[in-house]
Each structure stands twice: as C-alpha cells, then as structure tokens.
Design a protein around this motif. Structure first.
Motif, PDB file in Angstrom:
ATOM      1  N   ALA A 175       0.746  -1.172   0.083  1.00  0.00           N
ATOM      2  CA  ALA A 175      -0.019   0.017  -0.011  1.00  0.00           C
ATOM      3  C   ALA A 175       0.947   1.261  -0.004  1.00  0.00           C
ATOM      4  O   ALA A 175       1.916   1.557   0.679  1.00  0.00           O
ATOM      5  N   THR A 176       0.733   2.376  -0.948  1.00  0.00           N
ATOM      6  CA  THR A 176       1.451   3.450  -0.959  1.00  0.00           C
ATOM      7  C   THR A 176       0.478   4.696  -0.442  1.00  0.00           C
ATOM      8  O   THR A 176       1.046   5.606  -0.656  1.00  0.00           O
ATOM      9  N   HIS A 177      -0.480   4.531   0.273  1.00  0.00           N
ATOM     10  CA  HIS A 177      -1.321   5.596   0.633  1.00  0.00           C
ATOM     11  C   HIS A 177      -1.111   5.638   2.096  1.00  0.00           C
ATOM     12  O   HIS A 177      -1.670   6.644   2.697  1.00  0.00           O
ATOM     13  N   LEU A 178      -0.404   4.842   2.479  1.00  0.00           N
ATOM     14  CA  LEU A 178      -0.205   4.951   4.173  1.00  0.00           C
ATOM     15  C   LEU A 178       1.050   5.855   4.525  1.00  0.00           C
ATOM     16  O   LEU A 178       1.798   6.005   3.832  1.00  0.00           O
ATOM     17  N   SER A 179       1.100   6.402   5.590  1.00  0.00           N
ATOM     18  CA  SER A 179       1.994   7.396   6.121  1.00  0.00           C
ATOM     19  C   SER A 179       3.336   6.639   6.518  1.00  0.00           C
ATOM     20  O   SER A 179       3.243   5.578   6.734  1.00  0.00           O
ATOM     21  N   ALA A 180       4.206   7.352   6.706  1.00  0.00           N
ATOM     22  CA  ALA A 180       5.730   6.676   7.334  1.00  0.00           C
ATOM     23  C   ALA A 180       5.273   6.062   8.653  1.00  0.00           C
ATOM     24  O   ALA A 180       5.879   4.995   8.778  1.00  0.00           O
ATOM     25  N   GLU A 181       4.459   6.661   9.445  1.00  0.00           N
ATOM     26  CA  GLU A 181       4.437   6.201  10.917  1.00  0.00           C
ATOM     27  C   GLU A 181       3.734   4.801  10.606  1.00  0.00           C
ATOM     28  O   GLU A 181       3.880   3.957  11.458  1.00  0.00           O
ATOM     29  N   GLU A 182       2.725   4.897   9.912  1.00  0.00           N
ATOM     30  CA  GLU A 182       1.689   3.579   9.698  1.00  0.00           C
ATOM     31  C   GLU A 182       2.554   2.727   8.990  1.00  0.00           C
ATOM     32  O   GLU A 182       2.441   1.478   9.428  1.00  0.00           O
ATOM     33  N   GLN A 183       3.319   2.866   8.120  1.00  0.00           N
ATOM     34  CA  GLN A 183       4.301   1.873   7.683  1.00  0.00           C
ATOM     35  C   GLN A 183       5.479   1.198   8.446  1.00  0.00           C
ATOM     36  O   GLN A 183       5.722   0.241   8.819  1.00  0.00           O
ATOM     37  N   ALA A 184       5.886   2.162   9.248  1.00  0.00           N
ATOM     38  CA  ALA A 184       6.830   1.824  10.188  1.00  0.00           C
ATOM     39  C   ALA A 184       6.302   0.686  11.370  1.00  0.00           C
ATOM     40  O   ALA A 184       6.808  -0.366  11.780  1.00  0.00           O
ATOM     41  N   ALA A 185       5.045   1.193  11.650  1.00  0.00           N
ATOM     42  CA  ALA A 185       4.236   0.255  12.622  1.00  0.00           C
ATOM     43  C   ALA A 185       3.952  -1.071  12.084  1.00  0.00           C
ATOM     44  O   ALA A 185       4.051  -1.972  12.565  1.00  0.00           O
ATOM     45  N   ASN A 186       3.752  -1.046  10.753  1.00  0.00           N
ATOM     46  CA  ASN A 186       3.651  -2.425  10.059  1.00  0.00           C
ATOM     47  C   ASN A 186       4.625  -2.952   9.847  1.00  0.00           C
ATOM     48  O   ASN A 186       4.633  -4.261  10.007  1.00  0.00           O
ATOM     49  N   THR A 187       5.845  -2.392   9.487  1.00  0.00           N
ATOM     50  CA  THR A 187       6.970  -3.231   9.493  1.00  0.00           C
ATOM     51  C   THR A 187       7.424  -3.729  10.710  1.00  0.00           C
ATOM     52  O   THR A 187       7.706  -4.939  10.755  1.00  0.00           O
ATOM     53  N   ALA A 188       7.153  -3.215  11.955  1.00  0.00           N
ATOM     54  CA  ALA A 188       7.558  -3.708  13.173  1.00  0.00           C
ATOM     55  C   ALA A 188       6.398  -4.971  13.495  1.00  0.00           C
ATOM     56  O   ALA A 188       7.071  -5.889  13.927  1.00  0.00           O
ATOM     57  N   ALA A 189       5.170  -4.804  12.957  1.00  0.00           N
ATOM     58  CA  ALA A 189       4.339  -6.246  13.258  1.00  0.00           C
ATOM     59  C   ALA A 189       4.964  -7.223  12.114  1.00  0.00           C
ATOM     60  O   ALA A 189       4.786  -8.319  12.635  1.00  0.00           O
ATOM     61  N   LEU A 190       5.297  -6.856  11.204  1.00  0.00           N
ATOM     62  CA  LEU A 190       5.814  -7.848  10.258  1.00  0.00           C
ATOM     63  C   LEU A 190       6.823  -8.717  10.691  1.00  0.00           C
ATOM     64  O   LEU A 190       7.104  -9.809  10.617  1.00  0.00           O
ATOM     65  N   TYR A 191       7.718  -8.000  11.272  1.00  0.00           N
ATOM     66  CA  TYR A 191       9.124  -8.571  11.994  1.00  0.00           C
ATOM     67  C   TYR A 191       8.772  -9.340  13.055  1.00  0.00           C
ATOM     68  O   TYR A 191       9.307 -10.433  13.330  1.00  0.00           O
ATOM     69  N   ARG A 192       7.637  -9.060  13.984  1.00  0.00           N
ATOM     70  CA  ARG A 192       7.305  -9.945  14.799  1.00  0.00           C
ATOM     71  C   ARG A 192       6.734 -11.140  14.558  1.00  0.00           C
ATOM     72  O   ARG A 192       7.038 -12.282  15.183  1.00  0.00           O
ATOM     73  N   LEU A 193       6.128 -11.049  13.423  1.00  0.00           N
ATOM     74  CA  LEU A 193       5.455 -12.426  12.871  1.00  0.00           C
ATOM     75  C   LEU A 193       6.545 -13.258  12.568  1.00  0.00           C
ATOM     76  O   LEU A 193       6.850 -14.374  12.462  1.00  0.00           O
ATOM     77  N   LEU A 194       7.753 -12.651  11.565  1.00  0.00           N
ATOM     78  CA  LEU A 194       8.736 -13.590  11.097  1.00  0.00           C
ATOM     79  C   LEU A 194       9.570 -13.966  12.202  1.00  0.00           C
ATOM     80  O   LEU A 194      10.101 -15.270  12.263  1.00  0.00           O
ATOM     81  N   ASP A 195       9.730 -13.212  13.264  1.00  0.00           N
ATOM     82  CA  ASP A 195      10.866 -13.867  14.285  1.00  0.00           C
ATOM     83  C   ASP A 195       9.993 -14.993  14.750  1.00  0.00           C
ATOM     84  O   ASP A 195      10.348 -16.033  15.551  1.00  0.00           O
ATOM     85  N   ALA A 196       8.528 -14.803  15.050  1.00  0.00           N
ATOM     86  CA  ALA A 196       8.025 -15.875  15.687  1.00  0.00           C
ATOM     87  C   ALA A 196       7.782 -17.295  14.794  1.00  0.00           C
ATOM     88  O   ALA A 196       7.989 -18.243  15.346  1.00  0.00           O
ATOM     89  N   LEU A 197       7.776 -16.886  13.525  1.00  0.00           N
ATOM     90  CA  LEU A 197       7.959 -18.235  12.583  1.00  0.00           C
ATOM     91  C   LEU A 197       9.143 -18.872  12.717  1.00  0.00           C
ATOM     92  O   LEU A 197       9.268 -19.965  12.722  1.00  0.00           O
ATOM     93  N   ILE A 198      10.326 -18.098  12.787  1.00  0.00           N
ATOM     94  CA  ILE A 198      11.664 -18.449  12.787  1.00  0.00           C
ATOM     95  C   ILE A 198      11.711 -19.279  14.066  1.00  0.00           C
ATOM     96  O   ILE A 198      12.334 -20.494  14.088  1.00  0.00           O
ATOM     97  N   GLU A 199      11.183 -18.624  15.363  1.00  0.00           N
ATOM     98  CA  GLU A 199      11.336 -19.509  16.480  1.00  0.00           C
ATOM     99  C   GLU A 199      10.602 -20.912  16.351  1.00  0.00           C
ATOM    100  O   GLU A 199      11.099 -21.837  16.787  1.00  0.00           O
ATOM    101  N   ILE A 200       9.352 -20.922  15.665  1.00  0.00           N
ATOM    102  CA  ILE A 200       8.449 -21.994  15.723  1.00  0.00           C
ATOM    103  C   ILE A 200       9.120 -23.016  14.835  1.00  0.00           C
ATOM    104  O   ILE A 200       9.324 -24.296  15.212  1.00  0.00           O
ATOM    105  N   LYS A 201       9.962 -22.652  13.755  1.00  0.00           N
ATOM    106  CA  LYS A 201      10.727 -23.533  12.916  1.00  0.00           C
ATOM    107  C   LYS A 201      11.853 -24.122  13.257  1.00  0.00           C
ATOM    108  O   LYS A 201      12.359 -25.127  13.092  1.00  0.00           O
ATOM    109  N   ARG A 202      12.726 -23.381  14.272  1.00  0.00           N
ATOM    110  CA  ARG A 202      13.784 -23.590  14.873  1.00  0.00           C
ATOM    111  C   ARG A 202      13.426 -24.633  16.062  1.00  0.00           C
ATOM    112  O   ARG A 202      14.434 -25.800  16.055  1.00  0.00           O
TER     113      ARG A 202
END
Length: 410
Positions: free
Chosen positions: A175-202
């Motif tokens: 999405a390119t209509h979101l603000s920088a702050e909204e995208q930063a929050a989304n990126t943080a949520a995305l990395y939390r999910l990725l870290d959780a996936l890595i932990e599950i698979k490890r």
C-alpha cells in the motif's frame, strides 16, 4: 531538450493507465516524485532492459544511493530499499543470496506442486459451488487470495494460525497511501511475525524452506551464509512476493476475460491456450506497476540527451513499458492471440523473479479449473466500476464481484 517539470506520481493510483501514458509521452525516462523521493521512471522497454542488465546499475541502496540514510527514516516505502535480501543485493552478494533460495523454486519442485495446486483450487471451487445460484461473490477474496496464500504457506511452512496475520501486514507493504508512521508500525508487526515463525521452525523444523534456511544458517554458526537480518528478510521476500503478485494476476486475468468474452471464445475454439491468457495478462496488467528502486553507479546518458547522474535513483515502470507502442502493436488492447506477448512483468536480468514458473502454474491452473466449473460467470458491475488498489506498486482491484451462475428463472 527543455527541462521537464517533475511528474508527481499519484500515491492512490486513481488512474494508473493515464499516468503510464503520461510517462511514455515524456520520453524513455523522466524524473518523477514517488512519495517525496526523486527518481528516474523508465518506461521505454529497450532502455529498461539495458539498465536492468547493466553492471552500472545497482539495487543496493546502502552502498550506492547517497540519499539512503536520510530517506529510510521518513519514506513510507523504506522497507522496499532497506531489506537485506537478494531483492536489494548487488554483484556477488546477490549471487550468494539467490543461490540459497533457488532450489526451493526449481522447475522440478514447481512441477511437483501441480497436483497439490489442483487439489487446492478444487477445494476452493467446491466452496464456491455450494453458494446459491445468483448470489454475488468477490473472486479476489474467495479465489485469487486463498490459493497463493495456501501455496506459499505450504512451501514456507507458515502455520495456519499465522496466515491471516501475514496477509494483513504484507498487503500493507504494497500500500502506498499509508504514512511513514503507519508503515513503520506495519514493518514492526511484520518482523514480529517473522521472528515468531523462525522460532517455531527452529523448535519444530519441518520439510519446508523456512526450516531449510534456518538449518543452513545454524549449521554454519559463523554467519557466513545468512545473517539474522538476511534470514528474516529472505523469508519476507518469499512470503510477500509469493502471494501478493499472484493474487493480482488471477484478479486481472478474470477481469480481462469477463470484460471481453471474445477472449474466452478464442480459448474455447483453440486459437489460444490458458498459458497465452496468463502471458497476455502479465503483459497487459502486470502484477507490479512500478518497482522501487535501483541506483546509477556512474553517469548514464539517455537516448534523448538527458543523463541519469551517478547516485540517482531509478524506478522500473513495468506497466508503462509493457504497453509501449514501439514494442507491441495496439498495445493497450488485451489480445491473447497476439503472436508476441513479451513483457517485463517478472523483471529482467539477474533479478528476474525466481517464482515466475510457480506463479504461472498457479494462475493457469486456477483459471482453467474455474472456467470449467463456472462457464457462465458474469461480472456484476461494469469494468469502470471496479476500484483499483491504492498502490503505486500492486496492480489489482479492491474486489472482483461476480455472479457464478445466472439467477434461476421463476
């Protein structure tokens, strides 16, 4: 030539076809503003291919974009240039990262997924078949989305309970209509999910690409294969690119076939194949309109006398290039029977999309089985009534409402 005013790209992409036409009219390349960042939009396919294969053009913003450090702190699309994976790598580093992922998407492994993909599509269609005749259904939501998500989740080992969350955050990446702050929050949520996936698979590894990448990294121990950031961002790339783009191609292909029934007639009378439909969709409506960013390593002279200066950013405008009138005759018309359907939808050169064979297989299978099951499907709105996604990058519709069967007469 006279200096042109910078063209400000519409972040909501309210009229993408008109914007792409404007880019082509301004010459092979033109300066644009993409959410506050100045870049050279390249819409001429000959020039674009040359730049995409040039050693004088890099995708590594950290190393080759002087504006990188100040841009990533405030730009809504910072993730697109800041990730550490093969998408933003250059030279031998790109070769190293790509080599680690390529086996998961080999021709052999992709072909082996045919039966699984057919089974997934059949299950989705069974659910649609159970709906009452005459009922309206959103095919983007109930066909285009669930298939690619299921396929990439199976390939990457994403647990069922994480799939909805991944879909939400990945949609926001595009999405390119979101603000920088909204995208930063989304990126943080995305990395939390990725870290959780890595932990599950490890903890509980499986026969999936995530487990394989984790094992490769852990076995080396010295970080010589993948850093933690590279591991996370490689998973991000494969999960996001593995489903969002395929969703759009299924969406656009069905839209094209239902707004021009002659194309289905061509297919049913043997003048084209499902593969032709897929390729013409990729040419006519590529899943990605513009792809940020690349960077000039040296001054690059342009055919019209302008120069891309060393350190300046380059935007690959695939949708505009695919319909360039010097490349295809009557380029704005969807025609699955055209002899050449050459396109840049999957990129070009060393960064050509590794998942292209899988995407083609998914789309062709979904289209074939869907139209066999529902030969009389109809859009419930005019094409002009379909709302495009608010994205300079992702090329699809917010919904695709259809009636699968005619309403029974009383």
């Amino acid at each position: 030539m006279p200096k042109q005013q910078i063209l400000v790209l519409d972040p909501a992409a309210t009229d993408p076809d008109a914007e792409h036409q404007a880019l082509r009219e301004r010459g092979p390349a033109t300066l644009v503003d993409i959410l506050g960042v100045r870049a050279w939009s390249v819409s001429d396919p000959v020039l674009l291919k040359r730049l995409l294969t040039s050693k004088d053009v890099s995708k590594d913003g950290r190393a080759h974009w002087p504006a990188f450090a100040e841009t990533v702190t405030t730009w809504p699309l910072a993730l697109w240039v800041a990730v550490e994976n093969m998408f933003t790598a250059y030279g031998t580093n790109h070769s190293r990262l790509r080599r680690m992922v390529a086996p998961a998407l080999s021709a052999r492994r992709t072909a082996a997924l045919q039966a699984d993909i057919e089974a997934l599509v059949t299950g989705i269609l069974d659910d649609l078949d159970a709906l009452p005749a005459g009922e309206t259904v959103d095919l983007r939501e109930h066909l285009a989305y669930p298939l690619p998500i299921a396929v990439i989740s199976q390939l990457m080992g994403v647990p069922t309970h994480q799939r909805i969350d991944f879909r939400t955050v990945v949609d926001n990446v595009f999405a390119t209509h979101l603000s920088a702050e909204e995208q930063a929050a989304n990126t943080a949520a995305l990395y939390r999910l990725l870290d959780a996936l890595i932990e599950i698979k490890r903890t509980e590894p499986g026969e999936d690409m995530t487990s394989l990448l984790i094992a490769t990294r852990d076995d080396e121990g010295d970080g010589s294969t993948l850093s933690h950031a590279e591991l996370r961002d490689t998973l991000l790339l494969m999960i996001s690119a593995g489903y969002e783009t395929t969703v759009n191609v299924i969406d656009q292909a069905i839209t094209a076939l239902l707004t021009d029934p002659q194309q289905l007639t061509h297919l049913r009378e043997g003048r084209c194949t499902w593969q032709d439909i897929v390729e013409e969709t990729l040419r006519h409506q590529p899943a990605v309109k513009h792809l940020p960013l690349r960077y000039a390593l040296t001054d690059i002279p342009l055919p019209d006398g302008q120069t891309i200066k060393a350190g300046e950013a380059i935007l690959a405008s695939y949708a505009a290039a695919n319909r360039h009138p010097h490349w295809h005759q009557d380029a704005d018309r969807f025609d699955a029977t055209r002899p050449s359907k050459e396109h840049l939808a999957f990129g070009h050169g060393v960064h050509f999309c590794l998942g292209a064979p899988l995407a083609r297989l998914e789309v062709a299978t979904a289209l074939r089985l869907f139209f066999e099951r529902f030969p009389n499907v109809q859009l419930t709105t005019e094409q002009a009534g379909l709302k495009t996604l608010s994205s300079l990058i992702s090329n699809g519709h917010t919904s695709l409402p259809v009636r699968l069967r005619p309403t029974p007469s009383r």
